[in-house]
Design a protein around this motif. Structure first.
Motif, PDB file in Angstrom:
ATOM      1  N   ALA A 100       0.670  -1.032   0.148  1.00 47.79           N
ATOM      2  CA  ALA A 100      -0.007   0.048  -0.206  1.00 47.79           C
ATOM      3  C   ALA A 100       0.902   1.347  -0.017  1.00 47.79           C
ATOM      4  O   ALA A 100       0.481   2.289   0.736  1.00 47.79           O
ATOM      5  CB  ALA A 100      -1.051   0.182   1.194  1.00 47.79           C
ATOM      6  N   GLY A 101       2.008   1.039  -0.779  1.00 50.15           N
ATOM      7  CA  GLY A 101       2.724   2.368  -0.930  1.00 50.15           C
ATOM      8  C   GLY A 101       3.697   2.517   0.294  1.00 50.15           C
ATOM      9  O   GLY A 101       4.532   3.623   0.435  1.00 50.15           O
ATOM     10  N   LYS A 102       3.738   1.709   1.169  1.00 50.94           N
ATOM     11  CA  LYS A 102       4.733   1.907   2.494  1.00 50.94           C
ATOM     12  C   LYS A 102       5.775   0.948   2.432  1.00 50.94           C
ATOM     13  O   LYS A 102       5.348  -0.341   2.095  1.00 50.94           O
ATOM     14  CB  LYS A 102       3.732   1.916   3.646  1.00 50.94           C
ATOM     15  N   ASP A 103       6.899   1.140   3.070  1.00 57.46           N
ATOM     16  CA  ASP A 103       7.915   0.133   3.231  1.00 57.46           C
ATOM     17  C   ASP A 103       7.732  -0.368   4.766  1.00 57.46           C
ATOM     18  O   ASP A 103       7.425   0.230   5.623  1.00 57.46           O
ATOM     19  CB  ASP A 103       9.445   0.867   3.319  1.00 57.46           C
ATOM     20  N   TYR A 104       7.892  -1.604   5.072  1.00 61.67           N
ATOM     21  CA  TYR A 104       7.855  -2.237   6.107  1.00 61.67           C
ATOM     22  C   TYR A 104       9.114  -3.213   6.106  1.00 61.67           C
ATOM     23  O   TYR A 104       9.436  -3.687   5.437  1.00 61.67           O
ATOM     24  CB  TYR A 104       6.695  -3.464   6.286  1.00 61.67           C
ATOM     25  N   TRP A 105       9.616  -3.145   7.633  1.00 56.93           N
ATOM     26  CA  TRP A 105      11.083  -3.907   7.894  1.00 56.93           C
ATOM     27  C   TRP A 105      10.680  -5.052   8.795  1.00 56.93           C
ATOM     28  O   TRP A 105       9.934  -4.545   9.967  1.00 56.93           O
ATOM     29  CB  TRP A 105      12.123  -2.894   8.125  1.00 56.93           C
ATOM     30  N   GLY A 106      11.532  -6.090   8.735  1.00 59.32           N
ATOM     31  CA  GLY A 106      11.633  -6.922   9.946  1.00 59.32           C
ATOM     32  C   GLY A 106      12.839  -6.671  10.895  1.00 59.32           C
ATOM     33  O   GLY A 106      13.429  -5.394  10.716  1.00 59.32           O
ATOM     34  N   LYS A 107      12.869  -7.280  12.022  1.00 61.15           N
ATOM     35  CA  LYS A 107      13.900  -6.860  12.993  1.00 61.15           C
ATOM     36  C   LYS A 107      15.314  -7.416  12.614  1.00 61.15           C
ATOM     37  O   LYS A 107      16.036  -6.934  13.026  1.00 61.15           O
ATOM     38  CB  LYS A 107      13.313  -7.450  14.432  1.00 61.15           C
ATOM     39  N   GLY A 108      15.179  -8.180  11.599  1.00 62.78           N
ATOM     40  CA  GLY A 108      16.381  -8.726  11.274  1.00 62.78           C
ATOM     41  C   GLY A 108      16.910 -10.179  11.641  1.00 62.78           C
ATOM     42  O   GLY A 108      16.620 -10.364  12.694  1.00 62.78           O
ATOM     43  N   THR A 109      17.929 -10.937  11.210  1.00 63.79           N
ATOM     44  CA  THR A 109      18.169 -12.040  11.550  1.00 63.79           C
ATOM     45  C   THR A 109      19.719 -12.005  11.348  1.00 63.79           C
ATOM     46  O   THR A 109      20.230 -11.760  10.190  1.00 63.79           O
ATOM     47  CB  THR A 109      17.678 -13.295  10.957  1.00 63.79           C
ATOM     48  N   LEU A 110      20.465 -12.660  12.241  1.00 63.38           N
ATOM     49  CA  LEU A 110      21.991 -12.625  11.891  1.00 63.38           C
ATOM     50  C   LEU A 110      22.644 -13.629  11.062  1.00 63.38           C
ATOM     51  O   LEU A 110      22.108 -14.764  11.672  1.00 63.38           O
ATOM     52  CB  LEU A 110      22.780 -12.533  13.471  1.00 63.38           C
ATOM     53  N   VAL A 111      23.294 -13.657  10.217  1.00 63.40           N
ATOM     54  CA  VAL A 111      24.158 -14.541   9.474  1.00 63.40           C
ATOM     55  C   VAL A 111      25.552 -14.369  10.045  1.00 63.40           C
ATOM     56  O   VAL A 111      26.040 -13.207   9.455  1.00 63.40           O
ATOM     57  CB  VAL A 111      23.848 -14.528   8.003  1.00 63.40           C
ATOM     58  N   THR A 112      26.229 -15.332  10.297  1.00 64.79           N
ATOM     59  CA  THR A 112      27.704 -15.212  10.597  1.00 64.79           C
ATOM     60  C   THR A 112      28.244 -16.333   9.706  1.00 64.79           C
ATOM     61  O   THR A 112      28.076 -17.600   9.848  1.00 64.79           O
ATOM     62  CB  THR A 112      27.920 -15.480  12.005  1.00 64.79           C
ATOM     63  N   VAL A 113      29.290 -15.885   8.991  1.00 66.11           N
ATOM     64  CA  VAL A 113      29.988 -17.017   8.088  1.00 66.11           C
ATOM     65  C   VAL A 113      31.493 -16.973   8.658  1.00 66.11           C
ATOM     66  O   VAL A 113      32.260 -15.775   8.529  1.00 66.11           O
ATOM     67  CB  VAL A 113      30.113 -16.716   6.688  1.00 66.11           C
ATOM     68  N   SER A 114      31.863 -18.085   9.299  1.00 68.16           N
ATOM     69  CA  SER A 114      33.084 -18.330   9.988  1.00 68.16           C
ATOM     70  C   SER A 114      33.363 -19.750   9.960  1.00 68.16           C
ATOM     71  O   SER A 114      32.543 -20.472  10.380  1.00 68.16           O
ATOM     72  CB  SER A 114      33.136 -17.273  11.152  1.00 68.16           C
ATOM     73  N   SER A 115      34.822 -19.950  10.124  1.00 68.78           N
ATOM     74  CA  SER A 115      35.337 -21.302  10.288  1.00 68.78           C
ATOM     75  C   SER A 115      35.509 -21.271  11.778  1.00 68.78           C
ATOM     76  O   SER A 115      36.078 -22.412  12.178  1.00 68.78           O
ATOM     77  CB  SER A 115      36.577 -21.391   9.310  1.00 68.78           C
TER      78      SER A 115
END
Length: 115
Positions: A100-115
């Motif tokens: 409806a012409g508006k932006d909505y955002w989630g709270k985010g989810t963390l992605v960590t790429v590491s060995s």
């Protein structure tokens, strides 16, 4: 009230894969664009991938060929399949919808790429 709930983040080794999901809830009739953005530590939020209501996709150059965005409009859900993950993909990933012409955002989810 539109709410977005992301899931699927976590820790993965370089070269691995993850699949993010984002479900939109509330009084939603038809969502226009859906997408994923990411923000790495110390950097600005940037686009990762978007998908229109007709299925047209757009990817950042850094993820093109490794990530795939898709949506299930019946479930108001957008997905991000991430393959060949690298340490530089480490970020908080945010779901975004245009409704409806508006932006909505989630709270985010963390992605960590590491060995």
């Amino acid at each position: 009230q539109v709410q977005l709930v992301e899931s699927g983040g976590g820790l993965v080794q370089p070269g691995g894969s993850l699949r993010l999901s984002c479900a939109a809830s509330g009084s939603i009739f038809r969502i226009s664009d859906m997408g994923w953005y990411r923000q790495a530590p110390g950097k600005q939020r940037e686009l990762a991938a978007t998908i229109s209501s007709s299925g047209r996709t757009n990817y950042a150059g850094s993820v093109n060929g490794r990530f795939a965005i898709s949506r299930d409009s019946g479930k108001n859900t957008v997905y991000l399949q991430m393959n060949s993950l690298q340490p530089e993909d480490t970020a908080v990933y945010y779901c975004n919808i245009v409704y409806a012409g508006k932006d909505y955002w989630g709270k985010g989810t963390l992605v960590t790429v590491s060995s």
